[in-house]
Design a protein around this motif. Structure first.
Motif, short mmCIF file in Angstrom:
data_model
loop_
_atom_site.label_atom_id
_atom_site.label_comp_id
_atom_site.label_asym_id
_atom_site.label_seq_id
_atom_site.Cartn_x
_atom_site.Cartn_y
_atom_site.Cartn_z
N GLN A 109 0.82 -1.22 0.00
CA GLN A 109 0.00 0.00 0.00
C GLN A 109 0.85 1.27 0.00
OE1 GLN A 109 -2.99 0.10 3.09
NE2 GLN A 109 -3.21 -2.12 3.01
N PHE A 110 2.05 1.18 0.59
CA PHE A 110 2.89 2.38 0.74
C PHE A 110 3.99 2.50 -0.31
CE2 PHE A 110 1.14 1.51 4.99
CZ PHE A 110 0.53 2.73 5.24
N GLN A 111 4.17 1.46 -1.12
CA GLN A 111 5.14 1.45 -2.22
C GLN A 111 6.49 2.07 -1.82
OE1 GLN A 111 2.91 3.37 -5.38
NE2 GLN A 111 2.01 1.41 -5.95
N PRO A 112 7.19 1.48 -0.86
CA PRO A 112 8.45 2.07 -0.42
C PRO A 112 9.56 1.95 -1.46
CG PRO A 112 8.11 -0.05 0.65
CD PRO A 112 6.85 0.26 -0.12
N ASP A 113 10.30 3.03 -1.60
CA ASP A 113 11.53 3.01 -2.39
C ASP A 113 12.69 2.55 -1.51
OD1 ASP A 113 10.73 4.27 -5.05
OD2 ASP A 113 9.93 5.69 -3.60
N LEU A 114 12.54 2.78 -0.20
CA LEU A 114 13.56 2.37 0.76
C LEU A 114 12.87 2.02 2.08
CD1 LEU A 114 16.67 2.16 1.31
CD2 LEU A 114 16.54 4.50 2.17
N ILE A 115 13.27 0.89 2.65
CA ILE A 115 12.80 0.49 3.98
C ILE A 115 13.97 0.69 4.94
CG2 ILE A 115 12.02 -1.44 5.41
CD1 ILE A 115 10.67 -2.58 2.85
N VAL A 116 13.69 1.37 6.04
CA VAL A 116 14.73 1.71 7.01
C VAL A 116 14.40 1.08 8.35
CG1 VAL A 116 15.88 3.60 8.22
CG2 VAL A 116 15.20 3.89 5.82
N LEU A 117 15.30 0.24 8.85
CA LEU A 117 15.15 -0.34 10.18
C LEU A 117 15.84 0.60 11.17
CD1 LEU A 117 15.96 -4.11 9.43
CD2 LEU A 117 13.88 -2.80 8.94
N ALA A 118 15.04 1.22 12.02
CA ALA A 118 15.56 2.22 12.96
C ALA A 118 15.26 1.73 14.38
CB ALA A 118 14.92 3.58 12.69
N GLY A 119 16.06 0.77 14.83
CA GLY A 119 15.78 0.18 16.13
C GLY A 119 14.73 -0.90 16.03
N PHE A 120 14.78 -1.69 14.97
CA PHE A 120 13.85 -2.80 14.78
C PHE A 120 14.57 -4.08 15.17
CE2 PHE A 120 11.73 -6.01 12.03
CZ PHE A 120 10.47 -5.91 12.60
N LEU A 121 13.99 -4.86 16.09
CA LEU A 121 14.73 -5.94 16.72
C LEU A 121 14.46 -7.34 16.17
CD1 LEU A 121 14.60 -4.71 20.41
CD2 LEU A 121 16.29 -4.22 18.64
N LEU A 122 13.47 -7.49 15.32
CA LEU A 122 13.20 -8.82 14.76
C LEU A 122 14.01 -9.05 13.49
CD1 LEU A 122 9.30 -9.06 15.14
CD2 LEU A 122 11.06 -9.98 16.66
N LYS A 123 14.28 -10.32 13.21
CA LYS A 123 14.97 -10.66 11.96
C LYS A 123 14.05 -10.36 10.80
CE LYS A 123 17.98 -14.24 10.19
NZ LYS A 123 17.48 -14.98 9.07
N PHE A 124 14.58 -9.67 9.80
CA PHE A 124 13.76 -9.26 8.66
C PHE A 124 13.61 -10.44 7.70
CE2 PHE A 124 12.33 -6.02 5.55
CZ PHE A 124 11.52 -5.31 6.41
N PRO A 125 12.37 -10.78 7.32
CA PRO A 125 12.14 -11.99 6.52
C PRO A 125 12.62 -11.87 5.07
CG PRO A 125 10.04 -10.99 7.20
CD PRO A 125 11.14 -10.11 7.69
N GLU A 126 13.12 -13.00 4.58
CA GLU A 126 13.58 -13.07 3.19
C GLU A 126 12.45 -12.78 2.21
OE1 GLU A 126 16.30 -16.29 1.99
OE2 GLU A 126 16.47 -16.74 4.14
N SER A 127 11.22 -13.15 2.57
CA SER A 127 10.08 -12.92 1.67
C SER A 127 9.90 -11.43 1.37
CB SER A 127 8.80 -13.49 2.27
OG SER A 127 8.55 -12.90 3.54
N ILE A 128 10.16 -10.58 2.34
CA ILE A 128 10.06 -9.13 2.11
C ILE A 128 11.30 -8.65 1.36
CG2 ILE A 128 9.92 -6.84 3.20
CD1 ILE A 128 8.31 -8.12 5.46
N LEU A 129 12.48 -9.16 1.72
CA LEU A 129 13.72 -8.75 1.04
C LEU A 129 13.68 -9.08 -0.45
CD1 LEU A 129 16.36 -9.79 3.72
CD2 LEU A 129 15.73 -7.45 3.06
#
Length: 193
Positions: free
Chosen positions: A72-92
């Protein structure tokens, strides 16, 4: 206009600095904040700046809910700013431009469980003369993505992890928004070239 989506789990001082930095930018804006903690202070910070928030749990991060919301937000860049969970490969796979900030000079003091005060305590216990920040691309492993930027600070005068944290926060607030802006500018140049 480039869209930035922030992910944060806690207090959100970095997220707020990024929101403020891009508030009047003609090139980029923060369009959403995603958090895995419904009581995180960062949600109040986002609300104060009229940034929409999406709250989710760990299962929703890995089972597609977060990915659907990101569309919905169509990000050009995703920024982890103090995010503590492992980021899933499906999103990457769908959004390969994901960056993170780490409160130490990687590859030292990185990996699972190395965040926040855990990092600063380890730095202090090992009697390091300096520490700093590392901004890096996110891959499928904790803190192992390609480095984008590092900045060090002398901590020989620090006696507590809190004193180290203060110096590291100053670096984060100063450099993180600028590095994000540079990444977005370089991706704009690439898309024109």
């Amino acid at each position: 206009m480039k869209n930035i989506v922030l992910f944060a789990s806690g207090n959100g001082s970095n997220a707020e600095e990024i929101i403020k930095y891009f508030k009047n930018s003609k090139n980029a804006k923060v369009v959403a904040l995603f958090s895995n903690k419904s009581d995180a202070k960062v949600l109040d910070r986002a609300k104060n700046h009229e940034i929409p928030s999406v709250v989710f749990n760990k299962a929703q991060l890995n089972e597609g809910f977060v990915l659907e919301q990101l569309h919905q937000f169509q990000p050009d860049l995703i920024v982890l700013a103090g995010f503590l969970l492992k980021f899933p490969e499906s999103i990457l796979k769908e959004y390969p431009k994901v960056i993170n900030i780490h409160p130490a000079l990687l590859p030292k003091y990185g990996g699972k469980g190395m965040y926040g005060m855990n990092v600063h305590q380890a730095v202090l216990e090992n009697k390091e003369k300096e520490t700093g920040i590392t901004i890096h691309y996110v891959n499928e492993h904790y803190d192992e993505g390609e480095f984008i930027f590092q900045k060090s600070v002398n901590i020989e005068d620090c006696k507590t992890p809190e004193e180290i944290a203060q110096k590291v926060h100053e670096l984060e607030h100063l450099y993180f928004p600028e590095v994000i802006a540079n990444i977005l500018m370089s991706s704009r140049a690439e898309s024109r070239g």
